[in-house]
Design an enzyme around this catalytic site. Structure first.
Site, PDB file in Angstrom:
ATOM      1  N   ASP A 147       0.849  -1.188   0.000  1.00  0.00           N
ATOM      2  CA  ASP A 147       0.000   0.000   0.000  1.00  0.00           C
ATOM      3  C   ASP A 147       0.894   1.250   0.000  1.00  0.00           C
ATOM      4  OD1 ASP A 147      -2.404   1.408   0.207  1.00  0.00           O
ATOM      5  OD2 ASP A 147      -2.409   1.347   2.404  1.00  0.00           O
ATOM      6  N   HIS A 148       0.652   2.163  -0.919  1.00  0.00           N
ATOM      7  CA  HIS A 148       1.381   3.435  -0.977  1.00  0.00           C
ATOM      8  C   HIS A 148       2.903   3.289  -1.008  1.00  0.00           C
ATOM      9  CE1 HIS A 148      -2.134   6.024  -0.637  1.00  0.00           C
ATOM     10  NE2 HIS A 148      -2.596   5.182   0.260  1.00  0.00           N
TER      11      HIS A 148
HETATM   12  P1  13P Z   1      -9.007   4.618   5.581  1.00  0.00           P
HETATM   13  O1  13P Z   1      -8.166   5.471   6.456  1.00  0.00           O
HETATM   14  O2  13P Z   1     -10.272   5.306   5.175  1.00  0.00           O
HETATM   15  O3  13P Z   1      -9.293   3.278   6.171  1.00  0.00           O
HETATM   16  O4  13P Z   1      -8.201   4.379   4.221  1.00  0.00           O
HETATM   17  C1  13P Z   1      -7.210   3.406   4.128  1.00  0.00           C
HETATM   18  C2  13P Z   1      -6.417   3.512   2.867  1.00  0.00           C
HETATM   19  O5  13P Z   1      -6.754   4.191   1.920  1.00  0.00           O
HETATM   20  C3  13P Z   1      -5.174   2.722   2.823  1.00  0.00           C
HETATM   21  O6  13P Z   1      -4.454   2.954   1.648  1.00  0.00           O
HETATM   22  O1  G3H Z   2      -2.871   4.572   3.706  1.00  0.00           O
HETATM   23  C1  G3H Z   2      -2.901   4.533   4.902  1.00  0.00           C
HETATM   24  C2  G3H Z   2      -3.109   3.282   5.655  1.00  0.00           C
HETATM   25  O2  G3H Z   2      -4.132   3.512   6.585  1.00  0.00           O
HETATM   26  C3  G3H Z   2      -1.837   2.803   6.310  1.00  0.00           C
HETATM   27  O3  G3H Z   2      -1.470   3.644   7.324  1.00  0.00           O
HETATM   28  O4  G3H Z   2       0.954   4.221   7.050  1.00  0.00           O
HETATM   29  O5  G3H Z   2      -0.178   4.311   9.292  1.00  0.00           O
HETATM   30  O6  G3H Z   2       0.336   2.110   8.203  1.00  0.00           O
HETATM   31  P1  G3H Z   2       0.005   3.583   8.011  1.00  0.00           P
HETATM   32 ZN    ZN Z   3      -4.571   4.887   0.820  1.00  0.00          ZN
END
Ligand code: 13P
Ligand code: G3H
Ligand code: ZN
Length: 342
Positions: free
Chosen positions: A83-84
């Protein structure tokens, strides 16, 4: 079943006209919660880890927990997604570890805060696509920036200041060959998304529908899609928490998105709220407790409940057994031969 590519799950979801939740994890209990919810609802599962999660879990712990999940839940097609990813290197290290899907978030510079240029985003994402596709791994890109206050992703940006431009989205997909595209339509990460129930002024579903019309074959991704339910907020506050009143993304808006090309829905905050509420309740009611299992078990159960509910609401429930896994080698071959649109 081994970890599978996200492309396969999303292609299946597009065929079946449903969405797939992508749930963030940092530890064993969260992985167990998702897998139990997937088993109960017979859902395919996308498990995702941020850079923070990888660092918290020393990376390999998380990866091996996922391998345990494939052994214990062989009937569930599951994806391990980054993620990201903030840079080409982060994505490459996830691929080297065994992730079957990565997000190259080139909408921001590698600091995770500063909006980037279109050219930078295309160049970084393209590089990740080349590496990933040669190994059958899926790539999600992002165009436009989400709002974000407290979470380190797009920190400080107003949610409406960098909405996705449909022309740019079309050009971005053409130039990068991403499998899935995250778009900015007014959501933000974390609990504080909207000061009141969102309207078309604050949550731009019309923008999403326009982008889907222009890119009917691209899997769209909604980030910041927790619904931040009032009952979960209330449990936290009832047992000593101090959340301020807030609104998330209503389920019916997500379902409208799913009717219009959204195939992946990112949810983290709802799981966090569910777990924290359950832990607070145990510690408040039984201050003499000190065995971590006494609160981690209810926390895991609370997360499982909200994840199972989302899996049902997104429509993925019942679809775990629809298809046999396609190997990553076969996916790589398809990318090479352009059977999968690049
Ligand atoms: P929320 O903070 O709305 O759960 O979003 C999570 C998210 O987009 C993780 O990439
Ligand atoms: O994109 C955001 C997700 O909620 C992950 O958050 O970077 O705190 O793990 P984090
Ligand atoms: Zn996100």
């Amino acid at each position: 079943m081994p970890l599978v590519s996200m492309r396969q799950l999303l292609d299946e979801a597009a065929q079946g006209a449903y969405g797939v939740g992508a749930f963030n994890v940092n530890n064993m209990e969260q992985i167990q919660a998702i897998m139990e919810a997937a088993r109960e609802t017979k859902s395919p599962a996308i498990v995702q880890a941020s850079r923070g999660a990888r660092s918290y879990s020393q990376d390999r712990f998380l990866y091996h927990l996922m391998l345990a999940a494939t052994e214990l839940y062989p009937e569930i097609p599951m994806v391990l997604h980054l993620d990201h990813g903030n840079s080409v290197e982060t994505c490459k290290s996830a691929i080297a570890m065994g992730f079957t899907s990565v997000m190259m978030d080139g909408s921001l510079m590698p600091d995770g805060k500063t909006p980037s240029t279109f050219e930078y985003n295309v160049q970084a994402t393209r590089e990740v696509v080349e590496t990933a596709h040669s190994k059958g791994i899926t790539v999600e890109g992002e165009i436009g920036c989400l709002g974000g206050i407290e979470d380190g992703h797009g920190a400080g940006l107003d949610a409406l200041s960098h909405l996705t431009d449909p022309d740019q989205a079309v050009e971005f997909v053409r130039q990068t060959g991403v499998d899935a595209l995250a778009i900015a339509i007014g959501t933000s990460h974390g609990a504080y998304k909207f000061a009141k129930k969102p309207t078309g002024e604050t949550l731009k579903m019309d923008r999403l529908i326009e982008i889907h019309k222009r890119l009917p074959n691209t899997h769209l991704v909604m980030h910041g899609s927790s619904s931040v339910p009032k009952d979960l907020q209330d449990i936290i506050n009832q047992y000593g928490g101090k959340l301020k009143p807030t609104w998330g993304v209503p389920i019916e808006e997500i379902q409208l998105g799913i009717k219009n090309g959204v195939r992946k829905i990112n949810v983290d905050t709802d799981s966090r709220l569910a777990m924290t509420g359950a832990i607070r309740k145990v510690l408040w009611e039984k201050p003499e407790e000190f065995d971590p299992r006494s609160y981690l078990k209810p926390a895991r159960e609370a997360m499982k409940k909200v994840v199972a509910q989302r899996m049902t609401q997104f429509g993925q429930a019942g679809h775990a057994g629809d298809y046999a896994p396609i190997s990553l080698e076969e996916m790589a071959k398809r990318y090479r031969e352009q059977h999968v649109a690049a």
